[in-house]
Design an enzyme around this catalytic site. Structure first.
Site, PDB file in Angstrom:
ATOM      1  CB  CYS A 266      48.489  -4.850  20.569  1.00 37.25           C
ATOM      2  SG  CYS A 266      48.415  -3.869  22.077  1.00 37.25           S
TER       3      CYS A 266
ATOM      4  CG  HIS B 223      48.315  -3.546  25.987  1.00 38.80           C
ATOM      5  ND1 HIS B 223      49.166  -4.453  25.378  1.00 38.80           N
ATOM      6  CD2 HIS B 223      48.736  -3.436  27.277  1.00 38.80           C
ATOM      7  CE1 HIS B 223      50.053  -4.885  26.267  1.00 38.80           C
ATOM      8  NE2 HIS B 223      49.813  -4.281  27.430  1.00 38.80           N
TER       9      HIS B 223
ATOM     10  CG  ASN C  35      40.426   6.704  29.942  1.00 39.65           C
ATOM     11  OD1 ASN C  35      39.802   7.191  30.878  1.00 39.65           O
ATOM     12  ND2 ASN C  35      41.380   7.374  29.309  1.00 39.65           N
TER      13      ASN C  35
ATOM     14  CG  ASP D 194      50.134   9.853  26.660  1.00 40.43           C
ATOM     15  OD1 ASP D 194      49.287   9.045  27.097  1.00 40.43           O
ATOM     16  OD2 ASP D 194      50.015  10.444  25.562  1.00 40.43           O
TER      17      ASP D 194
ATOM     18  CG  HIS E 108      47.066  -7.879  24.553  1.00 40.63           C
ATOM     19  ND1 HIS E 108      47.236  -6.649  23.941  1.00 40.63           N
ATOM     20  CD2 HIS E 108      45.735  -8.148  24.505  1.00 40.63           C
ATOM     21  CE1 HIS E 108      46.061  -6.214  23.537  1.00 40.63           C
ATOM     22  NE2 HIS E 108      45.133  -7.104  23.858  1.00 40.63           N
TER      23      HIS E 108
ATOM     24  N   GLY F 189      36.466   6.279  26.940  1.00 34.84           N
ATOM     25  CA  GLY F 189      37.490   7.006  26.183  1.00 34.84           C
ATOM     26  C   GLY F 189      38.760   6.214  25.950  1.00 34.84           C
TER      27      GLY F 189
ATOM     28  CG  HIS G 231      46.549   2.474  28.598  1.00 34.82           C
ATOM     29  ND1 HIS G 231      45.813   1.750  27.690  1.00 34.82           N
ATOM     30  CD2 HIS G 231      46.067   3.733  28.551  1.00 34.82           C
ATOM     31  CE1 HIS G 231      44.923   2.549  27.108  1.00 34.82           C
ATOM     32  NE2 HIS G 231      45.042   3.756  27.619  1.00 34.82           N
TER      33      HIS G 231
ATOM     34  CG  HIS H 238      46.195   7.770  31.068  1.00 33.59           C
ATOM     35  ND1 HIS H 238      46.624   8.447  29.939  1.00 33.59           N
ATOM     36  CD2 HIS H 238      45.241   6.907  30.632  1.00 33.59           C
ATOM     37  CE1 HIS H 238      45.955   8.018  28.878  1.00 33.59           C
ATOM     38  NE2 HIS H 238      45.107   7.081  29.265  1.00 33.59           N
TER      39      HIS H 238
ATOM     40  CB  CYS I 151      51.873  -5.980  22.199  1.00 38.82           C
ATOM     41  SG  CYS I 151      50.646  -6.804  23.237  1.00 38.82           S
TER      42      CYS I 151
HETATM   43  P1  5GP Z   1      43.486   6.014  26.164  1.00 38.40           P
HETATM   44  O1  5GP Z   1      42.773   7.062  25.387  1.00 38.40           O
HETATM   45  O2  5GP Z   1      43.373   4.664  25.485  1.00 38.40           O
HETATM   46  O3  5GP Z   1      43.141   5.953  27.609  1.00 38.40           O
HETATM   47  O4  5GP Z   1      45.010   6.431  26.153  1.00 38.40           O
HETATM   48  C1  5GP Z   1      45.910   6.082  25.150  1.00 38.40           C
HETATM   49  C2  5GP Z   1      47.098   6.973  25.331  1.00 38.40           C
HETATM   50  O5  5GP Z   1      48.175   6.427  24.610  1.00 38.40           O
HETATM   51  C3  5GP Z   1      46.890   8.406  24.810  1.00 38.40           C
HETATM   52  O6  5GP Z   1      47.111   9.326  25.877  1.00 38.40           O
HETATM   53  C4  5GP Z   1      47.930   8.539  23.706  1.00 38.40           C
HETATM   54  O7  5GP Z   1      48.516   9.821  23.680  1.00 38.40           O
HETATM   55  C5  5GP Z   1      48.930   7.465  24.043  1.00 38.40           C
HETATM   56  N1  5GP Z   1      49.592   6.890  22.892  1.00 38.40           N
HETATM   57  C6  5GP Z   1      48.989   6.388  21.780  1.00 38.40           C
HETATM   58  N2  5GP Z   1      49.913   5.897  20.940  1.00 38.40           N
HETATM   59  C7  5GP Z   1      51.112   6.072  21.546  1.00 38.40           C
HETATM   60  C8  5GP Z   1      52.461   5.746  21.161  1.00 38.40           C
HETATM   61  O8  5GP Z   1      52.737   5.199  20.096  1.00 38.40           O
HETATM   62  N3  5GP Z   1      53.443   6.095  22.035  1.00 38.40           N
HETATM   63  C9  5GP Z   1      53.182   6.691  23.227  1.00 38.40           C
HETATM   64  N4  5GP Z   1      54.229   6.975  24.018  1.00 38.40           N
HETATM   65  N5  5GP Z   1      51.928   6.994  23.623  1.00 38.40           N
HETATM   66  C10 5GP Z   1      50.909   6.696  22.782  1.00 38.40           C
HETATM   67 ZN    ZN Z   2      48.839  -5.464  23.618  1.00 34.64          ZN
END
Ligand code: 5GP
Ligand code: ZN
Length: 113
Positions: A3, A97, A86, A29, A45, A92, A99, A101, A6
Site C-alpha cells: 500500500c 487507504h 473519495n 498531494d 491501514h 474516484g 485519505h 483531501h 502505508c
Molecule cells: P484518490 O483519487 O484516491 O481520492 O486520491 C489519491 C491522491 O493521492 C491523488 O490526488 C494523487 O495525486 C495522490 N497520490 C498518489 N500517489 C501519491 C504519492 O506517491 N505521493 C503523494 N504525495 N501523493 C500521491
Molecule cells: Zn495502507
C-alpha cells in the site's frame, strides 16, 4: 501489504510531510488540484470509509481536528476550503487507504464532475 500510503506513513516512500503525530500523517498531494492540496491519512491501514466502524471511528474525529488546526495554522480557515473523501470506483478512489483531501487557496466549483 503493498500500500503506497502505508509506505508513506512509515517513510519507505518520501513525501512532503506537513504534519505528523502518533496516529495520523498529512502530506502534500503529488498532483495538486489547488494552490494548497494535502492529504490526511491514518497511519493504520483502513481501506476506505466503508471500513469505518465502532472500533476505529475515533481516528476520523481526530483527522478532522488535525485538518481544523492546519487550516488555522496555514490561514485558510476563514476563506474556506474543501475536505474530500473519495470511496470506491464511482467515488474516484485511486489509492485504497482512506485519505482526506484538503483543497484550499482558490474558489472551488460545485457540483463536482
Ligand atoms: P484518490 O483519487 O484516491 O481520492 O486520491 C489519491 C491522491 O493521492 C491523488 O490526488 C494523487 O495525486 C495522490 N497520490 C498518489 N500517489 C501519491 C504519492 O506517491 N505521493 C503523494 N504525495 N501523493 C500521491
Ligand atoms: Zn495502507
Amino acid at each position: 501489504m503493498d500500500c503506497i500510503f502505508c509506505k508513506i506513513a512509515n517513510k519507505e516512500i518520501e513525501s512532503a510531510i506537513i504534519y505528523e503525530d502518533d496516529s495520523v500523517i498529512a502530506f502534500n498531494d503529488l498532483n495538486p488540484q489547488s494552490p494548497i492540496h494535502f492529504l490526511v491519512i491514518p497511519k493504520e491501514h483502513i481501506s476506505s470509509a466503508n471500513d469505518i466502524n465502532e472500533d476505529n471511528k475515533e481516528i476520523i474525529g481526530h483527522i478532522f481536528c488535525v485538518i481544523n488546526k492546519l487550516a488555522k495554522d496555514k490561514g485558510f480557515d476563514k476563506d474556506g476550503y474543501r475536505i474530500v473523501n473519495n470511496i470506491g470506483k464511482d467515488g474516484g478512489q485511486s489509492v485504497n487507504h482512506i485519505h482526506f483531501h484538503v483543497l484550499a487557496g482558490r474558489s472551488l466549483q460545485w457540483p463536482p464532475g
